[in-house]
Design a protein around this motif. Structure first.
Motif, short mmCIF file in Angstrom:
data_model
loop_
_atom_site.label_atom_id
_atom_site.label_comp_id
_atom_site.label_asym_id
_atom_site.label_seq_id
_atom_site.Cartn_x
_atom_site.Cartn_y
_atom_site.Cartn_z
N ARG A 3 0.82 -1.20 0.00
CA ARG A 3 0.00 0.00 0.00
C ARG A 3 0.86 1.26 0.00
NH1 ARG A 3 -4.71 0.30 3.25
NH2 ARG A 3 -5.59 -1.52 2.30
N SER B 13 -0.59 -0.02 8.68
CA SER B 13 -0.17 1.33 8.25
C SER B 13 0.29 2.19 9.40
CB SER B 13 -1.29 2.06 7.52
OG SER B 13 -2.28 1.21 7.05
N ILE B 20 -4.14 1.53 12.28
CA ILE B 20 -5.12 0.72 13.02
C ILE B 20 -4.39 -0.36 13.79
CG2 ILE B 20 -6.93 -1.03 12.78
CD1 ILE B 20 -7.87 0.35 10.29
N HIS B 41 -16.50 -10.72 15.83
CA HIS B 41 -17.24 -9.88 14.92
C HIS B 41 -16.33 -9.52 13.73
CE1 HIS B 41 -19.81 -6.42 13.83
NE2 HIS B 41 -20.72 -7.20 14.33
N THR B 42 -16.92 -9.11 12.59
CA THR B 42 -16.12 -8.66 11.46
C THR B 42 -15.22 -7.50 11.90
OG1 THR B 42 -17.93 -9.25 10.03
CG2 THR B 42 -16.23 -7.84 9.09
N GLY B 45 -10.14 -8.82 14.12
CA GLY B 45 -8.73 -9.19 14.01
C GLY B 45 -8.47 -10.67 13.80
N SER B 47 -8.63 -12.60 11.00
CA SER B 47 -7.78 -12.90 9.84
C SER B 47 -6.35 -12.46 10.08
CB SER B 47 -8.33 -12.21 8.59
OG SER B 47 -9.64 -12.62 8.34
N THR B 48 -6.20 -11.30 10.70
CA THR B 48 -4.86 -10.81 11.01
C THR B 48 -4.13 -11.80 11.92
OG1 THR B 48 -5.79 -8.59 10.93
CG2 THR B 48 -3.58 -8.81 11.84
N1 LIG Z 1 -4.72 -4.67 4.69
C1 LIG Z 1 -5.20 -3.91 5.68
N2 LIG Z 1 -4.83 -2.61 5.81
C2 LIG Z 1 -5.30 -1.84 6.80
N3 LIG Z 1 -6.14 -2.23 7.73
C3 LIG Z 1 -6.57 -3.51 7.68
C4 LIG Z 1 -6.12 -4.41 6.65
N4 LIG Z 1 -6.71 -5.62 6.85
C5 LIG Z 1 -7.48 -5.48 7.95
N5 LIG Z 1 -7.40 -4.22 8.45
C6 LIG Z 1 -8.10 -3.71 9.66
O1 LIG Z 1 -7.68 -4.47 10.77
C7 LIG Z 1 -8.77 -4.81 11.59
C8 LIG Z 1 -8.87 -6.32 11.73
O2 LIG Z 1 -9.20 -6.87 10.48
P1 LIG Z 1 -9.32 -8.43 10.22
O3 LIG Z 1 -8.16 -9.12 10.83
O4 LIG Z 1 -9.52 -8.62 8.75
O5 LIG Z 1 -10.65 -8.79 11.01
P2 LIG Z 1 -11.63 -10.04 10.83
O6 LIG Z 1 -10.95 -11.09 10.04
O7 LIG Z 1 -11.94 -10.45 12.24
O8 LIG Z 1 -12.87 -9.52 10.14
C9 LIG Z 1 -10.00 -4.17 10.97
O9 LIG Z 1 -10.25 -2.96 11.65
C10 LIG Z 1 -9.60 -3.91 9.55
O10 LIG Z 1 -10.24 -2.77 9.06
#
Ligand SMILES: Nc1ncnc2c1ncn2[C@@H]1O[C@H](COP(=O)(O)OP(=O)(O)O)[C@@H](O)[C@H]1O
Ligand SMILES: [Mg+2]
Lengths: 270, 293
Positions: A3, B13, B20, B41-42, B45, B47-48
């Motif tokens: 990004r 970032s 975040i 919840h969506t 975190g 997936s992270t």
């Molecule tokens: N590539 C990314 N860049 C910036 N922020 C991200 C990115 N991916 C996820 N986020 C932010 O990190 C937080 C956790 O996201 P994520 O791990 O995808 O949650 P989940 O899988 O539980 O829905 C969210 O607030 C999301 O907006």
């Protein structure tokens, strides 16, 4: 990681510069760039510096965001400076081995470095304080007269804003696909050129499939809402000049005037 | 032998206006052979978090140990980690790219350095175990239905024979029948192969029936971590963060509150049925612990 290369990072803030009409910022930046390429002498340099830093200050964007853009052209700037320094003929200052530095070379190197730095900083002010959509809106309005001679201004602006809208989405998608394939042991870094290109296939195929699907969906959604091009189309937020926009035009013109007066009437090196 | 997360933080970032913090001080121990559900919840975190487990993302701070080795160590082989911790992403569209399903499933094993024949064998085995009809093996993966694409994506990771299988919302976008099929398939993998399985979901209902441990995530933190009946005890708090406990939990709590002598903490329909039968007829059901079937 990916990004970071996003073009034109908008920095949200509540400032006069943010509120200016995008056309003002477009023309203002153009005039500023012109001024950079015709300034001469110390007074003009001072004017350019004061003008730039006053605008940066007004924009309320932290300075470290401004200099981010500089990092990418650092190499280019160094090369330009080195070439200017050593290859300009003229009065010799110092010399060692086969290289010599001339007074003219030193002057050129400094002027070039200042010009490039200010150019990047100046355009950064515009991209940091204006959303890509405002910019295309501004362009569309500013170029509207061209549609009389058959230039499809609206279509071009629409394509630009869609492209700008999709760049971050596609970058994110690339990131996700890369990770999904890396989880299956894909390797995007090592190997010679041919191997590298071949290794890109698992990345490019899903990316293209997804881009085409998105384009299709978007076209469908636009048609479902009766989009049929620019004719007779009105805006939700039409661009209208305010008092501050007039003031901004005046300021930029005055600044350009100062630079031109310095160029024509002040003796070098003033 | 396990995966241990020690005070893991992750910031997206950093140093920009869009910073975040997606993970806050996550401490977890994932033991071999467990079947874990990560619920949240969506945006909480999930997936992270799971992308840290196979080294695809690097924690901003904190440490992760795989079988006792620090994965951020200079000498640690991240590729080897990815061979052993298989991760199936949420959208199969992000990984399908070959002209045939069979070739696509061969991609992983071939990257592991196996020969064409060995990779082919692995692919057959994986495709069979996800229950994809054989006549589809040599067709394009792009023409499949959503549920079938998911199966191929799972097969693509299974073919690498990982010790740990992580699935990110494998049931998102599927109809109830397709959802049950996929979940049953995953449960079978766990049972038959003894794999450690981590199942990410935003629905309690989905996972309650299958997993033996639930980790609840909220705003980048671990809120609850325990066996399902322990976690569902907090069903009121779960509601507040937008996660409902399984419907049967509510029913049993209300019945218990109304004076019926039932175990309010039954987590699955089968369990609840058995204990209702007992309460109503007085006959102890010998089938109380069939809920795993
Ligand atoms: N590539 C990314 N860049 C910036 N922020 C991200 C990115 N991916 C996820 N986020 C932010 O990190 C937080 C956790 O996201 P994520 O791990 O995808 O949650 P989940 O899988 O539980 O829905 C969210 O607030 C999301 O907006
Ligand atoms: Mg997710």
């Amino acid at each position: 990681m990916l990004r970071d290369i996003t073009l034109g990072q908008y920095y949200p803030a509540d400032s006069v510069i943010h509120k200016l009409d995008p056309r003002v910022k477009l023309f203002g930046t153009m005039l500023y760039i012109i001024s950079l390429f015709c300034f001469r002498g110390i007074v003009a340099l001072l004017a350019a510096t004061v003008f730039l830093f006053a605008v940066i200050r007004l924009s309320k964007v932290p300075f470290r965001f401004m200099v981010k853009g500089l990092r990418t052209i650092m190499i280019l700037m160094l090369i330009t400076a080195v070439f200017n320094l050593f290859l300009t003929p003229g009065e010799e200052l110092v010399s060692f081995w086969k290289l010599k530095i001339t007074a003219e070379g030193l002057k050129n190197a400094i002027v070039m470095a200042v010009r490039l730095t200010y150019l990047i900083l100046g355009t950064s002010v515009m991209t940091l304080t204006t959303t890509p959509n405002q910019l295309t809106d501004g362009l569309e309005k500013a170029l509207a007269p061209l549609s009389k001679i058959g230039v499809p201004v609206h279509a071009i602006a629409m394509m630009m804003s869609i492209a700008l809208r999709f760049i971050p989405i596609l970058i994110e998608e690339t990131d996700k696909i890369m990770k999904a394939q890396m989880a299956r042991g894909a390797d995007f870094e090592t190997g010679n050129l041919i191997a590298k290109v071949k290794n890109m296939i698992p990345l490019l195929v899903p990316l293209f499939v997804s881009a085409f699907r998105r384009a299709d969906d978007l076209a469908m959604a636009m048609e479902a809402r009766c989009y049929h091009g620019g004719s007779g189309r009105t805006k939700m937020k039409p661009l209208r000049y305010q008092k501050r926009d007039g003031l901004a035009y005046l300021t930029v013109t005055a600044y350009l005037g100062v630079v031109l007066v310095c160029r024509w009437f002040l003796p070098w090196p003033m | 032998m396990s995966i241990i997360l020690d005070k893991v933080n992750y910031i997206y970032s950093p140093d920009t206006a869009y910073q975040i913090q997606a993970l806050r001080d996550i401490n977890l121990e994932i033991k071999d052979g467990q079947f874990i559900g990560i619920i949240g919840h969506t945006g909480s975190g999930k997936s992270t978090l799971i992308q840290h487990l196979n080294g695809l993302m690097r924690a901003t701070s904190g440490a992760i140990y795989f079988h006792g080795l620090d994965i951020y160590d200079e000498d640690f082989e991240l590729r080897e980690l990815r061979n052993r911790v298989g991760l199936v992403f949420q959208y199969p569209e992000h990984q399908l790219f070959e002209t045939t399903i069979f070739d696509d499933v061969c991609f992983g094993p071939q990257n592991q350095g196996l020969t064409k024949e060995e990779a082919g064998l692995r692919a057959f085995e994986a495709l069979r175990s996800v229950g994809l009809p054989e006549e589809l093996y040599y067709q394009s993966p792009f023409d499949l239905s959503g549920g079938q694409k998911r199966r191929v994506a799972i097969a693509g990771v299974l073919a690498m024979k990982p010790e740990v299988l992580i699935l990110d919302e494998p049931t998102a976008g599927l109809d109830p029948a397709g959802r049950d099929e996929i979940l049953d398939l995953i449960a079978r993998m766990h049972r038959e192969r003894g794999m450690t399985v981590i199942l990410v979901s935003h629905s309690m209902e989905d996972v309650a029936k299958y997993v033996d441990r639930i980790v609840v995530m909220n705003q980048g933190q671990v809120l609850y971590d325990g066996v399902p009946r322990e976690v569902f005890r907090h069903y009121r708090e779960l509601e507040k963060i937008g996660l409902a406990a399984p419907q049967v939990t509510y029913l049993m709590h209300e019945l218990a509150a109304a004076g019926l002598k039932v175990d309010a903490e039954a987590t699955t329909v089968e369990e609840a049925r058995a204990c209702l039968m007992e309460a109503l007829t007085g006959v102890s059901s010998a089938r109380r612990d069939i809920h795993r079937e």
